[in-house]
Design an enzyme around this catalytic site. Structure first.
Site, PDB file in Angstrom:
ATOM      1  N   ASP A   2       0.832  -1.322   0.191  1.00 21.19           N
ATOM      2  CA  ASP A   2       0.114   0.125  -0.082  1.00 21.19           C
ATOM      3  C   ASP A   2       0.838   1.340  -0.283  1.00 21.19           C
ATOM      4  O   ASP A   2       0.696   2.100  -0.860  1.00 21.19           O
ATOM      5  CB  ASP A   2      -1.143   0.025   1.089  1.00 21.19           C
ATOM      6  CG  ASP A   2      -1.996  -1.109   1.047  1.00 21.19           C
ATOM      7  OD1 ASP A   2      -1.956  -2.041   0.323  1.00 21.19           O
ATOM      8  OD2 ASP A   2      -3.140  -1.089   1.801  1.00 21.19           O
ATOM      9  N   LYS A   3       1.615   1.592   1.106  1.00 22.91           N
ATOM     10  CA  LYS A   3       2.263   2.828   1.308  1.00 22.91           C
ATOM     11  C   LYS A   3       3.605   2.853   0.447  1.00 22.91           C
ATOM     12  O   LYS A   3       4.384   4.026   0.152  1.00 22.91           O
ATOM     13  CB  LYS A   3       2.514   3.377   2.613  1.00 22.91           C
ATOM     14  CG  LYS A   3       1.165   3.156   3.469  1.00 22.91           C
ATOM     15  CD  LYS A   3       0.043   4.065   2.674  1.00 22.91           C
ATOM     16  CE  LYS A   3      -1.236   3.612   3.249  1.00 22.91           C
ATOM     17  NZ  LYS A   3      -1.801   2.164   3.065  1.00 22.91           N
ATOM     18  N   CYS A  12      -2.675  -8.191  -2.055  1.00 23.55           N
ATOM     19  CA  CYS A  12      -4.023  -8.703  -1.908  1.00 23.55           C
ATOM     20  C   CYS A  12      -4.760  -8.594  -3.179  1.00 23.55           C
ATOM     21  O   CYS A  12      -4.843  -7.584  -3.642  1.00 23.55           O
ATOM     22  CB  CYS A  12      -4.837  -8.198  -0.755  1.00 23.55           C
ATOM     23  SG  CYS A  12      -3.924  -8.424   1.003  1.00 23.55           S
ATOM     24  N   GLU A  53      -6.819   3.268   8.572  1.00 25.06           N
ATOM     25  CA  GLU A  53      -7.907   2.827   7.740  1.00 25.06           C
ATOM     26  C   GLU A  53      -9.182   2.308   8.559  1.00 25.06           C
ATOM     27  O   GLU A  53      -8.700   1.473   9.718  1.00 25.06           O
ATOM     28  CB  GLU A  53      -7.332   1.872   6.609  1.00 25.06           C
ATOM     29  CG  GLU A  53      -6.952   0.584   7.062  1.00 25.06           C
ATOM     30  CD  GLU A  53      -6.335  -0.416   5.782  1.00 25.06           C
ATOM     31  OE1 GLU A  53      -6.336  -1.423   5.881  1.00 25.06           O
ATOM     32  OE2 GLU A  53      -5.964   0.347   4.853  1.00 25.06           O
ATOM     33  N   SER A 109      -9.534   1.240   3.897  1.00 26.36           N
ATOM     34  CA  SER A 109      -8.896   0.049   2.858  1.00 26.36           C
ATOM     35  C   SER A 109      -9.357   0.104   1.529  1.00 26.36           C
ATOM     36  O   SER A 109     -10.583   0.462   1.304  1.00 26.36           O
ATOM     37  CB  SER A 109      -9.122  -1.151   3.648  1.00 26.36           C
ATOM     38  OG  SER A 109      -8.853  -2.231   2.697  1.00 26.36           O
TER      39      SER A 109
END
Length: 547
Positions: free
Chosen positions: A120-121, A187, A437, A463
């Site tokens: 993600d980040k 994911c 989140e 999310s």
């Protein structure tokens, strides 16, 4: 070459001596030095295989006459980091990643950079670093997990909610736990990691397939090799990130975002990249793009949605771009050394199931919407492509929580009823601090069958796997005295997603009175990085950048 500063001339003998000490030969030192920025670790399933990707990148660099030199960054798994302390660090880690790369590259003058992110980040952190440094750069991610029988990580979170109301047995929950994440990789739905990896293609910073080739496919390794070769061409031609990431390519990215139905977190990360690149950005642009861009894909977390392996099989990001080419600036430069129009012209989507036609979309407007009103004067974000049709226009009773934990406890405890609006505040970039989140409460709402009748509004974020009437990034946030700080239990909150509106239904006079009489929550006492972060972080509508 940039590396001449440490490799050429008598005065650089000490630096060359140290490079020799790493095992580099004289001939290797004379070649272009390519930094391989790898986010491998043994914590995140999306990163556990990145050593393999790195090896193939290095092989490509070597084949074209470069010398690859690897260094690492940190990485946080949002799914594992769930909990009071862990999730607070996720968004702030984006800035640490960017700063650490800056430190390494400014101290050690590489001629080019290959960035290997996945989750993600890490992707936006590396993109921020790439435009800040502005030396030839290219991205190749580790790829997505496979999904078996349409399940994914969000299925597990929602199964917990079903278990709480007796709709899922212990055995069924255990089976879901053990099978929903069957391979390494990010994911498997259009969650934040895959959204950002797809947008790397749309921005022009990665080769075709970067966002969609599954992690376990051999094509992923071939892509890594090709990326290693391509960086040498970028170095030779001196094509740099700021030649690629421009105002026009940012708009291209949001067109693709709307067509794909990407994560709400792109509305944090792309503005932050634009800020770093010195490109003016206004959230209203998202609605302008959304109004003209049809939503062509329905990927998870949309119920029954497809997964990344399906998008890859249907033609990938370039096929989507070809379908919306009338909305793109086809003259934007990319890391292929060619412009967008040249890259996408031969990429035709396969079938109509995963990627709809431009004239027969899932919806005529894009996947994200920015809502404005007295509750969010500076804007708020919703993933409208994942909202039930009956929730597009909604009015309900506010249920107030000053933490994610108390909200989740109330949802699981059966205290939230149809018609309620769960308000989670003091969760913004400064108020959290860290803007965690809200996957647990949104999954609890969905898992307990309330996603068609209960909304959740927060100054935190979501999310990429969240779905339903989930509206986040409320700006200004509660900690800054935003309206959300003055909402009371039982107030009526209304939103109309198609008309981009969200309001607290009280008079201006009553709101002003509350601001004069209600106290903001006292900031929690914290130490270390988060304490520094909350002092300098901007609001969500500005990308939560450090200014």
């Amino acid at each position: 070459m940039r590396s001449n500063r440490i490799t050429k001339g008598v005065e650089c003998a000490p630096q060359r001596s140290l490079l020799h000490a790493t095992g580099l030969t004289e001939s290797e030192i004379k070649k272009p030095l390519i930094g391989i920025v790898n986010s491998f670790n043994e914590v995140i399933p999306g990163h556990i295989e990145l050593q393999t990707i790195s090896r193939k990148v290095k092989d490509g660099v070597l084949a074209k006459g470069g010398t690859p030199i690897e260094f690492n960054t940190i990485g946080i798994c949002d799914g594992i980091a769930m909990g009071h302390a862990g999730m607070d660090y996720s968004l702030p880690s984006r800035e640490i990643i960017a700063d650490s790369i800056e430190s390494m590259v400014m101290a050690h003058p590489f001629d080019g950079l290959v960035f290997i992110p996945n989750c993600d980040k890490i992707v936006p952190g590396m993109l921020i670093a790439s435009v800040r440094l502005n030396i030839p750069s290219i991205f190749v991610s580790g790829g997505a997990m496979l999904s078996i029988d349409g399940t994914d990580l969000i299925s597990v979170f929602e199964a917990v909610g079903k278990h709480k109301v007796g709709d899922c047995t212990d055995e069924e929950l255990k089976n879901m736990e053990c099978n929903a994440c069957p391979t390494c990789g990010s994911c498997s739905g259009m969650f934040t990691a895959n959204s950002m990896n797809c947008l790397c293609e749309a921005l022009g910073m990665a080769l075709d397939g970067n966002g969609t080739i599954p992690a376990v496919y051999s094509h992923r390794k071939r892509l890594a090799y090709d990326t290693g070769e391509k960086i040498m061409e970028l170095v030779e031609k001196n094509i740099c990130p700021l030649d690629i990431i421009t105002e026009k390519s940012i708009e291209n990215a949001f067109v693709v975002d709307m067509a794909l139905g990407c994560s709400t977190n792109t509305a944090l990360h792309v503005p932050a990249i634009a800020y770093e690149a010195g490109i003016p950005f206004d959230l209203k642009m998202i609605n302008e793009v959304s109004e003209k861009t049809p939503n062509l894909c329905r990927l998870a977390p949309v119920p029954g949605g497809h997964h990344m392996q399906d998008l890859y099989a249907a033609g990938g990001v370039y096929a989507v771009m070809n379908e919306v080419k009338s909305l793109l600036d086809l003259s934007c430069m990319t890391v292929t050394g060619k412009v967008v129009g040249e890259n996408i012209k031969v990429h035709i989507k396969k079938g109509d199931e995963v990627i709809r036609s431009f004239n027969k979309p899932y919806s005529k407007t894009g996947g994200l919407a920015v809502l404005y009103g007295n509750l969010a004067p500076n804007g708020s974000i919703v993933k409208r492509s994942a909202v039930d049709a009956g929730m597009m226009k909604f009015s309900g009773k506010a249920r107030i929580f000053d933490s994610e934990e108390t909200a989740t406890e109330a949802i699981f405890g059966g205290k939230i009823k149809p018609g309620d609006v769960v308000v989670v505040r003091y969760a913004g970039p400064a108020g959290g601090p860290g803007m965690r989140e809200m996957l647990k409460p949104t999954s609890a709402i969905a898992g307990m069958g309330l996603d068609g009748s209960v909304a959740l509004i927060t100054d935190g974020r979501f999310s990429g796997g969240s779905r339903g009437g989930a509206i986040g990034h409320i700006s200004p946030e509660a900690a800054s005295g935003g309206t959300i700080a003055y909402v009371k239990e039982g107030d009526t909150i209304s939103f109309d997603i198609d008309n981009y509106k969200i309001n607290l239904n009280i008079s201006d006079e009553e709101l002003e009175n509350r601001k004069n009489t209600m106290q903001l929550r006292e900031e929690p006492l914290i130490k270390g990085y988060l304490n520094r972060y909350r002092k300098f972080v901007s609001s969500a509508d500005k990308g939560a950048v450090l200014s």
